[in-house]
Write an enzyme that holds these catalytic residues in place. Structure first.
Site, mmCIF file in Angstrom:
data_model
loop_
_atom_site.group_PDB
_atom_site.id
_atom_site.type_symbol
_atom_site.label_atom_id
_atom_site.label_comp_id
_atom_site.label_asym_id
_atom_site.label_seq_id
_atom_site.Cartn_x
_atom_site.Cartn_y
_atom_site.Cartn_z
ATOM 1 N N HIS A 29 34.971 37.247 24.670
ATOM 2 C CA HIS A 29 33.629 37.204 24.855
ATOM 3 C C HIS A 29 33.566 36.216 23.637
ATOM 4 O O HIS A 29 34.404 35.629 23.439
ATOM 5 C CB HIS A 29 33.145 38.269 23.958
ATOM 6 C CG HIS A 29 33.097 39.567 25.389
ATOM 7 N ND1 HIS A 29 31.972 39.935 25.756
ATOM 8 C CD2 HIS A 29 34.209 40.312 25.385
ATOM 9 C CE1 HIS A 29 31.988 41.441 26.216
ATOM 10 N NE2 HIS A 29 33.126 41.501 26.607
ATOM 11 N N LYS A 55 31.354 38.279 18.391
ATOM 12 C CA LYS A 55 31.642 39.293 18.826
ATOM 13 C C LYS A 55 32.553 39.826 18.015
ATOM 14 O O LYS A 55 34.219 39.274 17.633
ATOM 15 C CB LYS A 55 31.541 39.382 20.210
ATOM 16 C CG LYS A 55 31.830 40.939 20.532
ATOM 17 C CD LYS A 55 31.674 41.716 22.522
ATOM 18 C CE LYS A 55 32.010 43.001 22.642
ATOM 19 N NZ LYS A 55 31.313 44.145 21.799
#
Length: 313
Positions: A196, A200
């Site tokens: 990600h 994140k």
């Protein structure tokens, strides 16, 4: 000082507590919390795109200065100004919620949460205490406590680790497979890599949900701690993430390998950008809005419930 809800509002009758939401969502107002973060902003744009309205105030992070931002959806050319209030200004946020309910009707105001894992549980309690139905897109936090707090209050909410229609369908299929054929991959070793954007903070909630099903299918003692997280741009590109998706992506690969290494199964889902999640979130708001009109008692729904009802467009 200007109050949190003095943004000009459409003319309404004085008694709006029983006002019913229209089928197309045109009477529904959404408080999108977590802007100006990219996921919350994408969700706000999707709400405009799907005919919903943005509430003129929303909650932002404790370290963000109060501001007014303009949300614009390039597809429909709809736009809306939203005043952002830091989450530490609790009294101002409570006053905002009450003012908006008075203006729009209690059943026409819902919230979306794309904030931070550390804020999940506190925000959920705020929504429960202020009788604000919500869609929780933020992952992380204490999920058991989250469900206990919301379910214990008979509160209306959609809580799910993933808001994308196709990924939700895949999760539902895996859950069904694990229930019908537990241990079908006995002896196989499980591995999981997920990448990600580096902002994140937590392990992917989707990865955790998929792992829950895969561990039922196999007898591997794989845990969430064994998930390999990639949050580095160079590693992400090596994993296959395009350069233009480094600031917003979700690339997952799950591998089941036989004990002798001669057989391997692999499941992969790669998403560049945030649109698929944002639009699923807006669909969840529409689903929850209808439940507010038809159900007398609150309940926690999942995106699988939204999918099964045909509410994902």
């Amino acid at each position: 000082e200007i109050s949190a809800f003095t943004t000009p509002l459409s003319p309404r009758s004085v008694d709006t507590s029983l006002r019913m939401a229209s089928d197309d969502g045109s009477d529904v107002y959404v408080m999108v919390n977590g802007m100006p973060g990219p996921m919350a902003t994408a969700a706000a744009e999707a709400c405009l795109r799907k005919g919903l309205n943005l509430a003129p105030t929303a909650m932002t992070g404790p370290d963000v200065e109060p501001m007014i931002i303009s949300v614009y959806d390039p597809v429909t050319s709809r736009s809306s100004d939203v005043k952002l209030i830091p989450s530490t200004n609790t009294d101002e946020m409570k006053a905002a919620v009450e003012g908006l309910k008075t203006s729009y009707g209690e059943k026409n105001l819902l919230a979306i949460d794309y904030t931070h894992p550390s804020a999940v549980n506190g925000n959920a309690l705020f929504y429960v205490e202020n009788k604000l139905p919500f869609v929780m897109g933020t992952t992380g936090g204490d999920r058991e406590k989250l469900l206990a707090d919301v379910e214990g209050a008979d509160h209306f909410a959609v809580i799910a680790p993933n808001m994308a229609k196709q990924i939700v369908a895949m999760q539902a299929a895996l859950e069904d497979l694990a229930t019908k054929y537990p241990g079908a991959f006995g002896g196989y070793k499980l591995a999981c890599r997920e990448s990600h954007q580096k902002t994140k903070a937590d392990t992917s909630g989707t990865a955790k949900a998929v792992i829950d099903s895969l561990t039922k299918l196999s007898d591997d003692k794989f845990t969430y701690d064994d998930i390999e997280m990639i949050r580095d741009d160079k590693e992400a590109v090596e994993f296959g993430v395009p350069d233009d998706a480094l600031k917003g992506h979700a690339f997952h690969t799950y591998t089941l390998t036989s004990s002798d290494g001669t057989v391997q199964f692999q499941l992969q889902h790669n998403v560049a950008g945030r649109t698929i999640y944002a639009e699923g979130t807006a669909d969840a708001v529409k689903f929850l809005s209808k439940k507010l009109q038809t159900e007398s008692k609150g309940k926690v729904y999942t995106m699988i419930n939204v999918l099964e009802e045909g509410a994902l467009e």
